[in-house]
Scaffold this active site. Structure first.
Site, mmCIF file in Angstrom:
data_model
loop_
_atom_site.group_PDB
_atom_site.id
_atom_site.type_symbol
_atom_site.label_atom_id
_atom_site.label_comp_id
_atom_site.label_asym_id
_atom_site.label_seq_id
_atom_site.Cartn_x
_atom_site.Cartn_y
_atom_site.Cartn_z
ATOM 1 N N GLY A 13 43.547 -32.099 44.039
ATOM 2 C CA GLY A 13 44.370 -31.646 42.840
ATOM 3 C C GLY A 13 44.868 -32.878 41.873
ATOM 4 O O GLY A 13 45.772 -33.088 41.162
ATOM 5 N N ALA A 14 43.819 -33.917 41.914
ATOM 6 C CA ALA A 14 44.149 -35.281 41.111
ATOM 7 C C ALA A 14 44.360 -35.086 39.607
ATOM 8 O O ALA A 14 44.792 -36.121 39.009
ATOM 9 C CB ALA A 14 42.771 -36.292 41.600
ATOM 10 N N ILE A 18 51.368 -33.605 39.239
ATOM 11 C CA ILE A 18 51.709 -34.487 40.251
ATOM 12 C C ILE A 18 50.796 -35.590 40.520
ATOM 13 O O ILE A 18 50.710 -36.955 40.725
ATOM 14 C CB ILE A 18 51.894 -33.803 41.719
ATOM 15 C CG1 ILE A 18 52.879 -32.914 41.505
ATOM 16 C CG2 ILE A 18 52.277 -34.704 43.006
ATOM 17 C CD1 ILE A 18 53.531 -32.073 42.721
ATOM 18 N N GLN A 114 39.478 -27.371 53.504
ATOM 19 C CA GLN A 114 39.716 -28.709 53.432
ATOM 20 C C GLN A 114 40.162 -29.108 55.161
ATOM 21 O O GLN A 114 39.865 -30.439 55.187
ATOM 22 C CB GLN A 114 41.064 -28.936 52.616
ATOM 23 C CG GLN A 114 40.538 -28.658 51.173
ATOM 24 C CD GLN A 114 41.657 -28.979 50.182
ATOM 25 O OE1 GLN A 114 42.833 -29.264 50.591
ATOM 26 N NE2 GLN A 114 41.620 -28.960 48.872
ATOM 27 N N GLY A 132 50.824 -29.332 48.229
ATOM 28 C CA GLY A 132 50.860 -28.222 47.668
ATOM 29 C C GLY A 132 51.272 -27.031 48.437
ATOM 30 O O GLY A 132 51.257 -26.830 49.634
ATOM 31 N N ASP A 161 63.129 -32.674 49.034
ATOM 32 C CA ASP A 161 64.405 -32.098 49.370
ATOM 33 C C ASP A 161 65.400 -32.993 49.901
ATOM 34 O O ASP A 161 66.705 -33.079 49.597
ATOM 35 C CB ASP A 161 64.235 -30.938 50.412
ATOM 36 C CG ASP A 161 63.061 -29.977 49.854
ATOM 37 O OD1 ASP A 161 63.181 -29.659 48.841
ATOM 38 O OD2 ASP A 161 61.965 -29.932 50.522
ATOM 39 N N HIS A 189 59.771 -25.910 53.666
ATOM 40 C CA HIS A 189 60.039 -26.350 52.103
ATOM 41 C C HIS A 189 60.139 -25.183 51.333
ATOM 42 O O HIS A 189 59.072 -24.768 50.691
ATOM 43 C CB HIS A 189 58.856 -27.370 51.588
ATOM 44 C CG HIS A 189 59.064 -27.501 50.304
ATOM 45 N ND1 HIS A 189 59.868 -28.200 49.540
ATOM 46 C CD2 HIS A 189 58.196 -27.239 49.177
ATOM 47 C CE1 HIS A 189 59.913 -28.334 48.339
ATOM 48 N NE2 HIS A 189 58.619 -27.673 48.063
HETATM 49 P P1 NAX Z 1 49.038 -28.466 38.791
HETATM 50 O O1 NAX Z 1 48.828 -27.187 38.471
HETATM 51 O O2 NAX Z 1 49.467 -29.355 37.778
HETATM 52 O O3 NAX Z 1 47.916 -29.449 39.471
HETATM 53 C C1 NAX Z 1 47.344 -28.613 40.522
HETATM 54 C C2 NAX Z 1 45.833 -29.168 40.494
HETATM 55 O O4 NAX Z 1 44.989 -28.901 41.803
HETATM 56 C C3 NAX Z 1 44.790 -28.773 39.211
HETATM 57 O O5 NAX Z 1 44.402 -29.725 38.539
HETATM 58 C C4 NAX Z 1 44.074 -27.760 39.968
HETATM 59 O O6 NAX Z 1 42.816 -27.761 39.236
HETATM 60 C C5 NAX Z 1 43.766 -28.329 41.256
HETATM 61 N N1 NAX Z 1 43.033 -27.601 42.503
HETATM 62 C C6 NAX Z 1 43.317 -26.084 42.519
HETATM 63 N N2 NAX Z 1 42.601 -25.806 43.430
HETATM 64 C C7 NAX Z 1 41.979 -26.746 43.973
HETATM 65 C C8 NAX Z 1 41.011 -27.071 45.275
HETATM 66 N N3 NAX Z 1 40.753 -26.062 45.786
HETATM 67 N N4 NAX Z 1 40.748 -28.246 45.355
HETATM 68 C C9 NAX Z 1 41.002 -29.337 44.664
HETATM 69 N N5 NAX Z 1 41.936 -29.310 43.512
HETATM 70 C C10 NAX Z 1 42.494 -28.064 43.383
HETATM 71 O O7 NAX Z 1 50.192 -28.522 40.010
HETATM 72 P P2 NAX Z 1 51.318 -29.889 40.351
HETATM 73 O O8 NAX Z 1 52.547 -29.668 39.451
HETATM 74 O O9 NAX Z 1 50.372 -31.261 40.419
HETATM 75 O O10 NAX Z 1 51.633 -29.344 41.700
HETATM 76 C C11 NAX Z 1 50.719 -29.295 42.904
HETATM 77 C C12 NAX Z 1 51.171 -28.565 44.196
HETATM 78 O O11 NAX Z 1 52.442 -29.042 44.484
HETATM 79 C C13 NAX Z 1 51.548 -27.015 43.957
HETATM 80 O O12 NAX Z 1 51.335 -26.327 44.863
HETATM 81 C C14 NAX Z 1 53.358 -27.250 43.734
HETATM 82 O O13 NAX Z 1 53.785 -25.929 44.345
HETATM 83 C C15 NAX Z 1 53.441 -28.423 44.810
HETATM 84 N N6 NAX Z 1 54.908 -28.774 44.806
HETATM 85 C C16 NAX Z 1 55.160 -29.334 46.066
HETATM 86 C C17 NAX Z 1 56.524 -29.837 46.233
HETATM 87 C C18 NAX Z 1 57.050 -30.257 47.549
HETATM 88 O O14 NAX Z 1 57.946 -30.969 47.707
HETATM 89 N N7 NAX Z 1 56.326 -30.112 48.564
HETATM 90 C C19 NAX Z 1 57.301 -30.018 44.983
HETATM 91 C C20 NAX Z 1 56.585 -30.326 43.711
HETATM 92 C C21 NAX Z 1 55.592 -29.204 43.587
HETATM 93 O O15 NAX Z 1 56.078 -28.005 43.206
#
Ligand code: NAX
Length: 332
Positions: A13-14, A18, A114, A132, A161, A189
């Protein structure tokens, strides 16, 4: 000049938000140390490859001395080839109208392959941090499908958190956040997590002695931490990104360096049944790292009835998620 052999770090998800807050910090040495060159292996889905190309251009333009190479790809085997740290950030967030089962099913479709790709391509010392969401259960899916990689190498992120909770306690007590220690996030989480204020310490004293406001600790403190992610979306119009990237860096640094004596750090690990938690759940615990790559769940933490009830709730949620993904055929 750095002379060490470069280590490969995978970020999925680079091209996401995030990712954008994370990659530059990894490349500058904040993840693995200022004498450790890194090769970034960046995974995205096809539609995001253009955006990722732009991020790669920006990484190039930083001329980071420690950045020994960048591989941007939508191919799983390439993304995880020889990787020592895999940060699994990319996932599909919950959208309006999506049931939990839908979310688990969509993400299972990502984390099962993955997990296999990690098992088949990563370095023998690989460690995996799942960010994620739903991160605990996504980690469970990936780990369960990669039985060749020892269970103690898999982590899901509860550090954001922890950091949120420490900051709330420090603000309330009117002290620097660094004086807050021993803050564990128990369980999932999610909104059921339990940020354990009763065992937290402020300047070495019990948090409850420094903040003699039981109503706040049992009420606003807990809900503020549990709902902080939603509050940020409301205020910013987008979910936490820089703080999430920061927490991912903190998690890795805390796992690869020795924990300060008496303290612990929050991370969800594969349960071996500690504190009565069902074995195999990816469960948020207080964890102590030995500085040589090993870690253990902190022992002897006591809970009153209030804490035990909250921990039971978050445990139930994780058990239900495991059951759901099992029924979806995502666990071998
Ligand atoms: P974004 O939607 O900005 O970015 C996610 C990226 O992942 C996108 O660029 C998308 O194209 C890519 N992606 C989707 N499917 C993929 C796959 N199969 N292989 C590779 N890349 C793929 O989300 P972002 O704000 O960066 O958040 C990413 C994840 O972090 C989300 O699931 C979010 O819920 C989670 N979080 C987790 C947190 C935690 O504390 N554990 C806190 C922050 C965030 O909410």
């Amino acid at each position: 000049m750095a002379t060490k052999t470069p280590l490969h770090v995978t970020v999925t998800g680079a091209a996401g938000q995030i990712g954008y807050a994370l990659l530059f910090r990894i490349a500058s040495g904040q993840l693995l140390g200022e004498d450790q060159p890194v090769v970034l292996r960046l995974l995205e889905i096809e539609p995001a490859m253009g955006a990722l190309e732009g991020v790669v251009m920006e990484l190039d333009d930083c001329a980071f001395p420690l950045l020994a190479g960048i591989e941007a790809t939508s191919d799983l085997a390439t993304a995880f080839d020889g990787t020592s740290w895999a940060l699994l950030v990319g996932s599909v967030p919950r959208k309006a109208g999506m049931e939990r089962g839908d979310l688990l099913s969509v993400n299972g479709g990502i984390f099962k392959p993955q997990g296999r790709a990690v098992a088949e391509n990563a370095a023998s010392d690989v460690r995996v941090l799942v960010v994620g969401n739903p991160c605990n259960t996504n980690c469970l899916i990936a780990r369960s499908n990669a039985s060749e990689v020892p269970a103690d190498r898999w982590f899901a992120m509860t550090r954001l958190d922890e950091n949120r909770a420490k900051s709330q306690l420090a603000n309330k007590a009117g002290v620097q956040v660094a004086s807050v220690t021993n803050l564990a996030i128990w369980g999932n989480h999610s909104a059921t997590q339990f940020p354990d204020f009763a065992n937290a310490r402020i300047g070495g004293k019990a948090a409850g002695d420094v903040i003699p406001d039981d109503e706040w600790l049992h009420g606003d403190f807990l809900t503020t931490v549990q709902k902080r992610g939603a509050a940020i979306i409301e205020a910013r119009g987008a979910s936490s990104a820089a703080s999430a990237a920061n927490a991912a860096i903190d998690t890795v640094v805390s796992l690869r360096t020795a924990t300060a004596p008496g303290d612990w750090t929050s991370v969800a690990v594969a349960s071996s049944g500690e504190y009565g938690t069902p074995e195999g759940l990816q469960f948020g615990f207080p964890v102590v790292a030995d500085g040589a790559g090993g870690w253990s769940v902190a022992e002897g933490v006591e809970h009153d009835d209030f804490a035990a009830e909250r921990i039971a709730l978050t445990t139930e949620e994780l058990v239900a998620e495991r059951k759901d993904v099992g029924e979806l055929g995502l666990l071998p």
